[in-house]
Scaffold this motif. Sequence first.
Motif, PDB file in Angstrom:
ATOM      1  N   ASN A  97      -4.187  30.739 -26.603  1.00 40.39           N
ATOM      2  CA  ASN A  97      -5.401  30.633 -27.383  1.00 40.39           C
ATOM      3  C   ASN A  97      -6.242  29.726 -26.928  1.00 40.39           C
ATOM      4  N   THR A  98      -6.654  29.948 -25.394  1.00 44.89           N
ATOM      5  CA  THR A  98      -7.435  29.096 -24.942  1.00 44.89           C
ATOM      6  C   THR A  98      -8.523  29.747 -24.283  1.00 44.89           C
TER       7      THR A  98
ATOM      8  N   ILE B 239      -6.573  25.925 -40.542  1.00 38.06           N
ATOM      9  CA  ILE B 239      -7.527  25.125 -39.855  1.00 38.06           C
ATOM     10  C   ILE B 239      -8.795  25.452 -39.858  1.00 38.06           C
TER      11      ILE B 239
ATOM     12  N   ARG C  93     -12.557  26.403 -39.178  1.00 37.31           N
ATOM     13  CA  ARG C  93     -13.055  27.030 -37.805  1.00 37.31           C
ATOM     14  C   ARG C  93     -14.562  26.972 -37.661  1.00 37.31           C
TER      15      ARG C  93
ATOM     16  N   THR D 140     -17.508  25.154 -35.280  1.00 38.07           N
ATOM     17  CA  THR D 140     -16.684  24.594 -33.992  1.00 38.07           C
ATOM     18  C   THR D 140     -16.927  25.665 -32.993  1.00 38.07           C
TER      19      THR D 140
ATOM     20  N   GLU E 131       1.076  21.658 -28.936  1.00 37.54           N
ATOM     21  CA  GLU E 131       0.901  20.283 -28.880  1.00 37.54           C
ATOM     22  C   GLU E 131       0.992  19.594 -27.599  1.00 37.54           C
TER      23      GLU E 131
ATOM     24  N   ASP F 189      -5.985  32.020 -35.190  1.00 36.06           N
ATOM     25  CA  ASP F 189      -6.514  31.163 -36.053  1.00 36.06           C
ATOM     26  C   ASP F 189      -5.363  30.005 -36.184  1.00 36.06           C
TER      27      ASP F 189
ATOM     28  N   ASP G  38      -0.629  26.886 -41.959  1.00 40.25           N
ATOM     29  CA  ASP G  38      -1.878  25.889 -42.272  1.00 40.25           C
ATOM     30  C   ASP G  38      -2.949  26.634 -41.757  1.00 40.25           C
TER      31      ASP G  38
ATOM     32  N   PRO H  65      -3.167  26.946 -34.106  1.00 35.65           N
ATOM     33  CA  PRO H  65      -3.210  25.676 -33.224  1.00 35.65           C
ATOM     34  C   PRO H  65      -2.719  26.004 -32.064  1.00 35.65           C
ATOM     35  N   CYS H  66      -3.255  25.401 -30.840  1.00 35.71           N
ATOM     36  CA  CYS H  66      -2.647  25.253 -29.405  1.00 35.71           C
ATOM     37  C   CYS H  66      -1.489  24.806 -29.516  1.00 35.71           C
TER      38      CYS H  66
ATOM     39  N   ILE I 188      -2.315  20.022 -26.080  1.00 38.29           N
ATOM     40  CA  ILE I 188      -3.428  19.092 -26.549  1.00 38.29           C
ATOM     41  C   ILE I 188      -3.361  17.790 -26.091  1.00 38.29           C
TER      42      ILE I 188
END
Length: 395
Positions: free
Chosen positions: A247-248, A11, A13, A16, A51, A46, A9, A48-49, A54
Amino acid sequence: MKKQIPIDDIIERAGTYSVKWSNIGGTCKDYKNPEQKLPFQVADMDLPCPEPMIKSLHKVVDHKMYGYSADFTEPRYEKSIIDWYQRRFECHVEKEWLTSTSGSIEGVNTVIKAFSNVGDGIIISRPVYGHFTQCIEQETYRKVVDSHLINHDGHYTMDWEDFEKKCAEPTNRIYILCSPANPVGRVWTKEELQKIVSICKKNDVLLVSDEVHCDIHRKNTTHYPILSVTEDYSNIIMISAINKTFNTAGLLCAYAIIPNNTLRGVFKKELGEKLLTPFAIEALISAYNECDDWLEQMNDYIEENIDYAIDFISKNMPKVKVVKPEGTYILWLDFSEYGLSFEEIHHRIYEKANVILQDGIVHDPFYGGQFQRMCIPSPRPLLQEALERMAKEFS
């Protein structure tokens, strides 16, 4: 194991505040447009962190107050780090050893300023993360002392004779180890680490090990935290973070682990008071308690990306030499067989292919001109597009 990563996927950026994407213009979704630059120069994902993380961060948002926060107010924070190192690495850590920082580079800078003087020598082993050089020369005004790694057809090892010689110089006060090694991808063996520890100890050199990539490695490799290979911690500081793994980086959540009371006291005095945001605190607790499955899947996906890229390069750019990295999500690409100048290599990739990598001279100013660093924790379609563009320019 429940799938936690939306594979492939893309997403968006752009817009952002992304350092990686905001400076190049355009959008991620337009990646098929040959005029759209594609960035692979920054070591963030690239993807996602996790879930669970989140969801935990949503709880912080929903609290509606974001005042001064501190990790020491929440026992779960320290326990999460302690449990992570025991569970993942069989490495003992005690809560008194922990000191939070905004990032690993802040930790490295603090070590340099606290334990050396202006003009002192700080040893590094190039090719190595270029920001170490910036820390030493531009931010703390010390002198880079390079004990260069030996390149065995893309597999790098320490030059033990040179390293011991550099450590024996009394004005060389600190050695900065990158473990795993960025950009060359080495995961140092237990025996190599023990030899580094021994040489530093023998010569009264402070060893600081930057281990921010420690959780990202291939299935057949084992990362050994520097604290796990010795029982003598009198000259050792270890720095790590959740930033690369989960990824933070934008949450500014890192830490130093310093078992020695004296070293820790000097470090904390130089660092000063450090308060983390409630988002950083919650992210670390979630990452280290709820996201093991996500990390296993992410490591699998990164390894698949690496295998895909190396296979593509071998078939379509066979003169580019690249060795599968043992750790990190970074490829160290050697273009020397093309016989091109640094300027021409850069021009073909950055201007003609519209792919943004990172010039090798950032990490090895004297010998890196024929190299490029490529960070590939991106959706496969983005990686495929970038490699296809590059292949057209080097066919």
